[in-house]
Design an enzyme around this catalytic site. Structure first.
Site, short mmCIF file in Angstrom:
data_model
loop_
_atom_site.label_atom_id
_atom_site.label_comp_id
_atom_site.label_asym_id
_atom_site.label_seq_id
_atom_site.Cartn_x
_atom_site.Cartn_y
_atom_site.Cartn_z
N ASP A 118 20.75 -1.63 -4.32
CA ASP A 118 19.40 -2.07 -3.97
C ASP A 118 18.58 -2.10 -5.24
O ASP A 118 18.81 -1.29 -6.16
CB ASP A 118 18.77 -1.17 -2.90
N ASP A 178 11.51 1.00 4.48
CA ASP A 178 11.64 2.13 3.55
C ASP A 178 10.54 3.15 3.87
O ASP A 178 9.36 2.91 3.59
CB ASP A 178 11.51 1.61 2.12
N GLU A 209 9.18 6.73 3.10
CA GLU A 209 9.09 7.92 2.25
C GLU A 209 7.63 8.09 1.88
O GLU A 209 6.82 7.18 2.05
CB GLU A 209 9.98 7.79 1.01
#
Length: 268
Positions: A65, A150, A152
């Site tokens: 990625d 994503d 986080e």
């Protein structure tokens, strides 16, 4: 939904090759000292981990990625070295675009590397705003990988320090998922880190497919009893065709599992 590895289950047994194998067409940072035991021998790592009984090399299918920091990638070199899939950062929050996404995505497709886009979640925007921003900037392309959400903490953001309660975080994931799945015809995977997963009790989510970060241990040690499909095992990897370091990832199943997963999860 296809979840291929239970953290406590068995993993494919693939011969781990030694670090002394020759590597052709490697990146300029790739040196003998950067070759690491426990990962495929055509890749390297600037900060290798001493993997135990179950290492990344036990899995046959690997990918990367990337974001703008990796610049323009030579996807033909990366594919020749064994890169089988790629997720590229496309959007963040409700107003940010990654300038390298479109060029690298098109080049990956041209080289025959399955590619998908990921969205970095920003806790000072609603899930709906962010899903709509992602949809507005990431075209639906037949054969592309499913999207990635994503999740986080925004620890580098100078303006957004919000850390919502766990129930609100899970509700945001579910709302983003519903909107994005309806548009692309395939549900996004959830990428996360050990601290975020634990703090927000993401094990309570149902019907979500996980991509888990764990760079110093197998996911079974960082996410007890969780099932996962992808494992990010290095943030300091070296891959031919990529300038500098890049994240490395393993798919949870066998070669035949990979073919079936692609068939069921690619965008139609």
């Amino acid at each position: 939904m296809t979840l291929l590895a239970a953290c406590g289950g068995s993993s494919p047994q693939v011969r781990t090759t030694g670090a002394s194998a020759q590597v052709s067409g490697a990146s300029e940072l790739y040196t003998r000292e950067n070759r690491a035991e426990g990962i495929p021998n055509r890749f390297g790592d600037t900060d290798p981990h001493a993997w135990g009984r179950i290492s990344p090399a036990n899995y046959p299918v690997h990918g990367l990625d990337a974001a703008r920091y990796q610049g323009q990638i030579n996807w033909f070199s990366a594919r020749k070295a064994g890169i089988r899939f790629a997720w590229l950062k496309a959007t963040e929050g409700g107003d940010l675009l990654d300038p390298a996404f479109r060029e690298n995505a098109a080049a990956a497709r041209g080289a025959g590397v399955p590619v998908g886009a990921y969205h970095f979640y920003y806790f000072c925007r609603t899930a709906r705003e962010q899903a709509e921003w992602f949809i507005a900037n990431v075209p639906r392309v037949r054969g592309d990988l499913p999207p990635i959400l994503d999740m986080e903490w925004n620890h580098l953001s100078p303006t957004c320090k919000l850390r919502p309660d766990p129930a609100s975080v899970r509700a945001s994931i579910e709302e983003f998922t519903r909107i994005v799945q309806r548009h692309y015809g395939t549900a996004p995977l959830i990428y996360t880190t050990p601290d975020f997963y634990a703090r927000n009790d993401l094990g309570q989510l149902r019907g979500q497919e996980f991509w888990l970060r764990s760079v110093t241990a197998h996911p079974q040690d960082r996410y007890p009893n969780e099932r996962w499909s992808f494992w990010q095992y290095s943030g300091t990897g070296l891959v031919p065709g990529v300038r500098g370091t890049v994240d490395l990832n393993a798919f949870a199943g066998s070669e035949s599992d990979w073919v079936r997963w692609l068939s069921s999860r690619r965008q139609g």
